[in-house]
Enzyme design. Structure first.
Site, PDB file in Angstrom:
ATOM      1  N   LYS A  28     -60.548 -18.787 -42.923  1.00  0.00           N
ATOM      2  CA  LYS A  28     -61.317 -19.523 -41.916  1.00  0.00           C
ATOM      3  C   LYS A  28     -61.364 -18.612 -40.690  1.00  0.00           C
ATOM      4  O   LYS A  28     -60.343 -18.369 -40.059  1.00  0.00           O
ATOM      5  CB  LYS A  28     -60.609 -20.837 -41.606  1.00  0.00           C
ATOM      6  CG  LYS A  28     -61.449 -21.797 -40.828  1.00  0.00           C
ATOM      7  CD  LYS A  28     -60.778 -23.173 -40.799  1.00  0.00           C
ATOM      8  CE  LYS A  28     -61.669 -24.171 -40.105  1.00  0.00           C
ATOM      9  NZ  LYS A  28     -62.047 -23.756 -38.748  1.00  0.00           N
ATOM     10  N   PHE A 371     -37.137   5.478 -20.078  1.00  0.00           N
ATOM     11  CA  PHE A 371     -36.587   5.858 -21.374  1.00  0.00           C
ATOM     12  C   PHE A 371     -35.174   5.319 -21.508  1.00  0.00           C
ATOM     13  O   PHE A 371     -34.402   5.316 -20.560  1.00  0.00           O
ATOM     14  CB  PHE A 371     -36.572   7.376 -21.528  1.00  0.00           C
ATOM     15  CG  PHE A 371     -37.845   7.877 -22.137  1.00  0.00           C
ATOM     16  CD1 PHE A 371     -38.039   7.781 -23.507  1.00  0.00           C
ATOM     17  CD2 PHE A 371     -38.851   8.407 -21.352  1.00  0.00           C
ATOM     18  CE1 PHE A 371     -39.215   8.219 -24.090  1.00  0.00           C
ATOM     19  CE2 PHE A 371     -40.021   8.851 -21.917  1.00  0.00           C
ATOM     20  CZ  PHE A 371     -40.212   8.761 -23.297  1.00  0.00           C
ATOM     21  N   ASP A 438     -48.384  21.192 -28.808  1.00  0.00           N
ATOM     22  CA  ASP A 438     -48.730  20.559 -27.532  1.00  0.00           C
ATOM     23  C   ASP A 438     -49.863  21.359 -26.885  1.00  0.00           C
ATOM     24  O   ASP A 438     -49.634  22.417 -26.328  1.00  0.00           O
ATOM     25  CB  ASP A 438     -47.473  20.546 -26.645  1.00  0.00           C
ATOM     26  CG  ASP A 438     -47.737  19.870 -25.305  1.00  0.00           C
ATOM     27  OD1 ASP A 438     -48.824  19.293 -25.134  1.00  0.00           O
ATOM     28  OD2 ASP A 438     -46.851  19.933 -24.429  1.00  0.00           O
ATOM     29  N   GLY A 472     -50.020  10.002 -30.573  1.00  0.00           N
ATOM     30  CA  GLY A 472     -50.514   9.019 -29.615  1.00  0.00           C
ATOM     31  C   GLY A 472     -51.101   9.701 -28.392  1.00  0.00           C
ATOM     32  O   GLY A 472     -51.864   9.123 -27.652  1.00  0.00           O
ATOM     33  N   GLY A 473     -50.732  10.981 -28.191  1.00  0.00           N
ATOM     34  CA  GLY A 473     -51.335  11.758 -27.107  1.00  0.00           C
ATOM     35  C   GLY A 473     -52.353  12.717 -27.708  1.00  0.00           C
ATOM     36  O   GLY A 473     -53.017  12.388 -28.688  1.00  0.00           O
ATOM     37  N   HIS A 477     -47.600  16.429 -34.546  1.00  0.00           N
ATOM     38  CA  HIS A 477     -46.316  16.907 -35.045  1.00  0.00           C
ATOM     39  C   HIS A 477     -46.481  17.362 -36.485  1.00  0.00           C
ATOM     40  O   HIS A 477     -47.138  16.680 -37.268  1.00  0.00           O
ATOM     41  CB  HIS A 477     -45.268  15.786 -35.020  1.00  0.00           C
ATOM     42  CG  HIS A 477     -44.805  15.437 -33.637  1.00  0.00           C
ATOM     43  ND1 HIS A 477     -43.956  14.374 -33.391  1.00  0.00           N
ATOM     44  CD2 HIS A 477     -45.065  16.000 -32.435  1.00  0.00           C
ATOM     45  CE1 HIS A 477     -43.714  14.311 -32.087  1.00  0.00           C
ATOM     46  NE2 HIS A 477     -44.388  15.277 -31.486  1.00  0.00           N
TER      47      HIS A 477
END
Length: 531
Positions: A28, A371, A438, A472-473, A477
DNA sequence: CGTATGCAATCGAGGTATAC
DNA sequence: GTATACCTCGATTGCATACG
């Protein structure tokens, strides 16, 4: 004779989803019911009451025009699909107001006419068959998914995922305009108690009964208005409620904030003594009740005991579920919890056994974030605490081994979850190496991808499997899983040597120098993640 | 004759458009 | 800015009518 009108079939509300092979079940969606007539090049979107809505959803009409039919009458629902896969009535109304948060999708579930053939007298099974050949399972006009048999499980899953409920339809029945029992709906309802703080005068029996109840919940020691409840009682019950409320009448509004507009000026107020049990579909973004319906008075509870019941995901109770955590996208803490719940199956294996470093944002992204490595804070029981010897003392860390622990992190306002490259059974022996690419501000995403491929090539040549992880940036990695046999210093030495070797061969593109200056156009290969 | 069904009323949240 | 009317979604009651 013109084309047949759009006269939708509607479902009857039942308390339990039907079982058996004659029934199919659909989600629904909680959108707008819309018929779509295609005739030659013309497309028309029609509401439940026959009103033309083509202008309100031009992109849906355009997508429908591209369907491979000469003429057809489709039936379905237009809803806003949120990034977590749910659909939202609230978001649909915001979407009509111009706020595009999520994707507008026309979920098509029926076909009543095709190229001049009237299909309304054909069993649903055959209509579904024809439909699946025309509308695909993706895109802006998409086939509504359905499941055959076992209504109970479909229903439970729909509720777990945050949908309104399910609609079940008889496969062997033709189309039938209006309310029928060959279509039934089962709703995921919520029910809880509210404090009665007032009522409205009914238009029919002023002074004798009530029109609706004004209800609220306790929040921070104050009574907050939560909406009006105007159905669920018979006339007789409305009169008896009036008799119960009349002795409690007061001039003063008991809600901390007076309800807005006409209501705030003209409602009748009562001292907050009576408790109502109310069934409703959901809380609106403004903290009001949607589809409230009176179930009865609760005689066994004191008014101060009545608060908004916290929603829980996987049994982890969430405080401030409505708090907006991602302001740009408008996602709340509850949205984040549901997202992690959905992806936990894939996420948890990467977290299991790994001590965590967490970015907590008790306000929102952009607010005060910090952090957190050590776990000398309150945390739900679902999280495991481990003590790991450090240079001088034992440090306590949190570990999330289960989906429940993941939800506990959400409850703690954790936005980013960073893991160690070891598991707690062997903290001195990393089970993976991570090399961070990076990029400087002038580096394109495709160059980062090339860098990842270059590293992977080198690793493969050394006999090591590897995979990439987005960060996320803007970076990426490259992760190398290892048997936990070598210690930190060996892993660090390996990744440093690898990084320097790449740097030597491609000095224009890569660097291992951390200083910001001079690497705007370069990618920093950060090997210190293995320290 | 009782039951099923359709339809209008009366309520809810939240939206738009329009008048003042 | 505020009020009104009307649109979407929804629940429920109560009455008129149809059916077997």
């Amino acid at each position: 004779m013109g084309p047949p009108l759009y006269r939708p079939q509607v479902a009857t509300l039942v308390s339990e989803a039907p079982d058996g092979e004659q029934w199919l079940h659909e989600i629904k969606y909680g959108g707008y019911r819309i018929g779509c007539r295609v005739a030659r090049e013309r497309v028309q979107l029609i509401s439940r009451k026959g009103i033309d809505w083509t202008r309100d959803f031009p992109e849906i009409a355009a997508a429908a025009r591209r369907l491979p039919v000469r003429s057809a009458l489709f039936d379905g629902e237009i809803a806003v699909l949120l990034p977590d896969g749910r659909t939202s009535f609230q978001a649909l109304q915001n979407s009509l107001a111009g706020d595009r948060r999520g994707e507008l999708v026309y979920f098509v579930f029926d076909l009543l006419e095709l190229d001049g053939r009237d299909l309304s007298q054909v069993p649903l099974r055959e209509r579904k068959g024809e439909l699946s050949g025309i509308v695909s399972a993706a895109g802006q006009v998409r086939l509504a998914q359905h499941w055959i048999g076992d209504g109970g499980s479909v229903f439970r899953e729909a509720c777990r995922l945050g949908f309104e409920g399910i609609v079940s339809k008889r496969l062997d029945q033709p189309h039938h305009a209006g309310r029928t029992t060959s279509w039934v709906k089962t709703k995921c309802v919520r029910q809880q108690e509210f404090v009665i703080g007032g009522f409205t005068e009914p238009s029919h029996e002023p002074g004798e009964a009530i029109g609706s109840l004004l209800v609220g919940v306790n929040e921070g020691g104050k009574l907050r208005f939560a909406g009006k409840v105007g159905t669920g009682f018979t006339r007789a019950l409305a009169r008896s409620l009036r008799a119960r409320l009349e002795p409690l009448r007061t001039r003063e509004c008991p809600f901390a904030e007076r309800p807005p507009g006409w209501l705030g000026r003209n409602a009748r107020w009562v001292r907050p003594r009576l408790i109502a049990e109310v069934m409703f579909s959901e809380w609106t973004e403004g903290g009001n009740l949607r589809h409230p319906s009176f179930r009865g008075l609760r005689e066994d509870k004191a008014p101060h005991e009545v608060g908004r019941e916290r929603p829980a995901v996987l049994g982890i109770s969430l405080s401030h579920p409505e708090r907006v955590v991602f302001p740009a996208e408008g996602f709340s803490k509850l949205d984040l919890a549901r997202y992690h719940d959905r992806v936990a199956e894939w996420e948890v294996p990467h977290l299991r056994g790994r001590p965590l470093t967490l970015l907590r944002c008790p306000d929102a992204i952009g607010g005060d974030c910090y952090f957190m490595k050590h776990s000398k804070v309150w945390a739900p029981d679902a999280l495991r605490r481990v003590r790991i010897p450090e240079k001088k003392k034992l440090g306590e860390y949190l570990i999330a081994d289960t989906p429940e622990a993941l939800l506990a992190l959400v409850q703690m306002d954790v936005i980013e979850i960073h893991t160690w490259n070891t598991r707690d059974e062997a903290v001195e022996k990393p089970d993976r190496i991570v090399i961070d690419l990076d990029p400087g501000p002038a580096v394109s995403w495709m160059q980062v991808v090339e860098g990842a491929r270059l590293l992977r090539g080198a690793l493969t040549a050394l006999g090591l499997a590897s995979f990439v992880k987005t960060t996320g940036g803007r970076g990426m990695h490259v992760v190398v899983p290892l048997a936990p046999e070598r210690d930190w210093t060996e892993c660090l030495a390996f990744s440093r040597d690898l990084a320097r070797a790449v740097e030597r061969q491609h000095r224009a593109t890569y660097t291992t120098q951390y200083a910001k200056a001079g690497r705007e156009k370069k990618i920093l290969i950060d090997y210190l993640r293995n320290n």
